[in-house]
Design a protein around this motif. Structure first.
Motif, PDB file in Angstrom:
ATOM      1  N   ASP A   1       0.694  -1.331  -0.155  1.00  0.00           N
ATOM      2  CA  ASP A   1      -0.232   0.007  -0.113  1.00  0.00           C
ATOM      3  C   ASP A   1       0.867   1.172   0.145  1.00  0.00           C
ATOM      4  O   ASP A   1       0.162   2.407   0.495  1.00  0.00           O
ATOM      5  N   ARG A   2       2.021   1.339  -0.476  1.00  0.00           N
ATOM      6  CA  ARG A   2       2.709   2.304  -0.502  1.00  0.00           C
ATOM      7  C   ARG A   2       2.761   2.997  -1.774  1.00  0.00           C
ATOM      8  O   ARG A   2       3.328   2.234  -2.833  1.00  0.00           O
ATOM      9  N   PRO A   3       2.188   4.252  -1.902  1.00  0.00           N
ATOM     10  CA  PRO A   3       2.446   4.780  -3.484  1.00  0.00           C
ATOM     11  C   PRO A   3       3.874   5.347  -3.855  1.00  0.00           C
ATOM     12  O   PRO A   3       4.644   5.287  -2.632  1.00  0.00           O
ATOM     13  N   GLY A   4       3.886   6.038  -4.937  1.00  0.00           N
ATOM     14  CA  GLY A   4       5.025   6.590  -5.228  1.00  0.00           C
ATOM     15  C   GLY A   4       5.921   5.823  -5.837  1.00  0.00           C
ATOM     16  O   GLY A   4       5.853   4.715  -6.193  1.00  0.00           O
ATOM     17  N   VAL A   5       7.339   6.369  -5.665  1.00  0.00           N
ATOM     18  CA  VAL A   5       8.576   5.459  -6.182  1.00  0.00           C
ATOM     19  C   VAL A   5       9.100   4.618  -5.175  1.00  0.00           C
ATOM     20  O   VAL A   5       9.546   5.045  -4.200  1.00  0.00           O
ATOM     21  N   VAL A   6       8.888   3.212  -5.416  1.00  0.00           N
ATOM     22  CA  VAL A   6       9.734   2.221  -4.193  1.00  0.00           C
ATOM     23  C   VAL A   6      10.598   1.558  -4.897  1.00  0.00           C
ATOM     24  O   VAL A   6      10.459   0.700  -5.949  1.00  0.00           O
TER      25      VAL A   6
ATOM     26  N   GLY B   1      24.994 -10.924  -5.626  1.00  0.00           N
ATOM     27  CA  GLY B   1      25.058  -9.664  -6.271  1.00  0.00           C
ATOM     28  C   GLY B   1      24.335  -8.653  -5.569  1.00  0.00           C
ATOM     29  O   GLY B   1      23.735  -8.697  -4.294  1.00  0.00           O
ATOM     30  N   ILE B   2      23.646  -7.357  -6.116  1.00  0.00           N
ATOM     31  CA  ILE B   2      22.501  -6.720  -5.918  1.00  0.00           C
ATOM     32  C   ILE B   2      21.404  -6.544  -6.934  1.00  0.00           C
ATOM     33  O   ILE B   2      21.830  -6.211  -7.963  1.00  0.00           O
ATOM     34  N   GLY B   3      20.427  -7.162  -6.565  1.00  0.00           N
ATOM     35  CA  GLY B   3      19.075  -7.098  -7.314  1.00  0.00           C
ATOM     36  C   GLY B   3      18.405  -6.082  -7.261  1.00  0.00           C
ATOM     37  O   GLY B   3      18.424  -5.360  -6.030  1.00  0.00           O
ATOM     38  N   SER B   4      17.575  -5.640  -8.150  1.00  0.00           N
ATOM     39  CA  SER B   4      16.820  -4.286  -7.814  1.00  0.00           C
ATOM     40  C   SER B   4      15.429  -4.288  -8.519  1.00  0.00           C
ATOM     41  O   SER B   4      15.169  -5.112  -9.650  1.00  0.00           O
ATOM     42  N   ALA B   5      14.469  -4.132  -7.864  1.00  0.00           N
ATOM     43  CA  ALA B   5      13.015  -4.038  -8.640  1.00  0.00           C
ATOM     44  C   ALA B   5      12.416  -2.663  -8.156  1.00  0.00           C
ATOM     45  O   ALA B   5      12.307  -2.250  -7.124  1.00  0.00           O
ATOM     46  N   LEU B   6      12.136  -1.866  -9.233  1.00  0.00           N
ATOM     47  CA  LEU B   6      11.554  -0.516  -9.087  1.00  0.00           C
ATOM     48  C   LEU B   6      10.263  -0.440  -9.517  1.00  0.00           C
ATOM     49  O   LEU B   6       9.497  -1.141 -10.433  1.00  0.00           O
ATOM     50  N   PHE B   7       9.441   0.289  -8.327  1.00  0.00           N
ATOM     51  CA  PHE B   7       7.862   0.490  -8.617  1.00  0.00           C
ATOM     52  C   PHE B   7       7.489   1.763  -8.774  1.00  0.00           C
ATOM     53  O   PHE B   7       8.216   2.552  -8.136  1.00  0.00           O
TER      54      PHE B   7
ATOM     55  N   ALA C   1       3.152  -0.234  -9.842  1.00  0.00           N
ATOM     56  CA  ALA C   1       3.540  -0.737 -11.021  1.00  0.00           C
ATOM     57  C   ALA C   1       4.938  -1.154 -11.290  1.00  0.00           C
ATOM     58  O   ALA C   1       5.932  -0.177 -11.058  1.00  0.00           O
ATOM     59  N   LEU C   2       5.433  -2.393 -11.830  1.00  0.00           N
ATOM     60  CA  LEU C   2       6.750  -2.749 -11.822  1.00  0.00           C
ATOM     61  C   LEU C   2       7.519  -2.281 -13.150  1.00  0.00           C
ATOM     62  O   LEU C   2       6.816  -2.406 -14.146  1.00  0.00           O
ATOM     63  N   VAL C   3       8.458  -1.718 -12.759  1.00  0.00           N
ATOM     64  CA  VAL C   3       9.448  -1.303 -13.973  1.00  0.00           C
ATOM     65  C   VAL C   3      10.368  -2.517 -14.159  1.00  0.00           C
ATOM     66  O   VAL C   3      11.337  -2.469 -13.404  1.00  0.00           O
TER      67      VAL C   3
END
Length: 248
Positions: free
Chosen positions: A122-127, A135-141, A145-147
């Motif tokens: 339930d967190r809006p904006g950029v997460v 390694g270092i993995g990343s998930a941008l929302f 919505a997932l990028v």
């Protein structure tokens, strides 16, 4: 629907379990096998088959992969054998398991789980969800919505891939204490915060279960920085979520 299974393929271990999708938790204790070395496709497929058959599972299977995945094809392979590059991984697993299979980036899977059932719920904006492991993995929302396939562990930091300096494996490889490693993580967070201005950064991966050793050592910043709630199960849960989505 039929039970859904999640498999998390990592550089050091391959783990899987059936998932309770309603609650976002493992339905049974996960089964883990060391990632074969070399981690060629045939060897990894054999271990995945072993993990799935350990539970006598019949039904959709979601699988994470440590690299870029587009339409079921693995485009990169930073921490596994280069034989994965350009492979129809989804087709390979579907044939080997004789079950419906969905393959997605490992950090994207963890991010989906955290945004639905964990620290990003339930967190809006950029997460931004970051997984610190081999390694270092990343998930941008953005507003949930997932990028996909951001792979921000490969941003350049001091002339090399950031994950070479700031991953959990780098901490162990260089014999860093928690304070020294936190300084490197801070430097990396400065970089991603400058580029994406997230409101929330979720720290996941295997090291998240020890978050009390390093999160308090990080500097205050614009973004709120919190530990992942699903810890190292997030990839399994997110993989199962993706498989359920594809199964309709």
């Amino acid at each position: 629907m039929t039970a859904v299974f999640g498999v998390d393929i990592g550089g050091s271990g391959i783990k899987g379990a059936p998932v309770d999708l309603g609650r976002g938790v493992l339905a049974q204790e996960r089964h883990k096998v060391l990632t074969p070395q070399p981690s060629a496709p045939e060897a990894v497929v054999a271990v995945v088959r072993e993990v799935v058959r350990h539970f006598d599972h019949q039904g959709p299977v979601g699988l994470t992969f440590p690299g870029v995945v587009v339409n079921g094809r693995t485009r990169t392979a930073a921490n596994v054998d280069k034989g994965w590059i350009g492979l129809d991984a989804e087709g390979l697993f579907r044939e080997a398991l004789d079950l419906p299979a969905t393959v997605l980036n490992d950090a994207d899977a963890a991010g989906l789980a955290e945004l639905t059932h964990g620290a990003g719920r339930d967190r809006p904006g950029v997460v931004l969800v970051l997984t610190f492991g081999t390694g270092i993995g990343s998930a941008l929302f953005v507003d949930g919505a997932l990028v996909p396939n951001t792979e921000l562990g490969h941003l350049e930091l001091r002339g090399k891939d950031a994950e070479r300096r700031a991953s959990s494996a780098a901490r162990e490889r260089h014999g860093l204490n928690w304070a020294e490693w936190a300084g490197r993580v801070d430097e990396y967070l400065d970089l991603v915060e400058m580029l994406f201005s997230p409101q929330l950064i979720v720290i996941g991966g295997g090291v998240s279960r020890k978050h009390e050793k390093f999160l308090p050592l990080l500097r205050e910043r614009e973004a709120q920085v919190v530990p992942a709630e699903l810890r190292n199960d997030a990839g399994i849960v997110g993989a199962a979520m993706a498989a359920a989505r594809d199964a309709g």
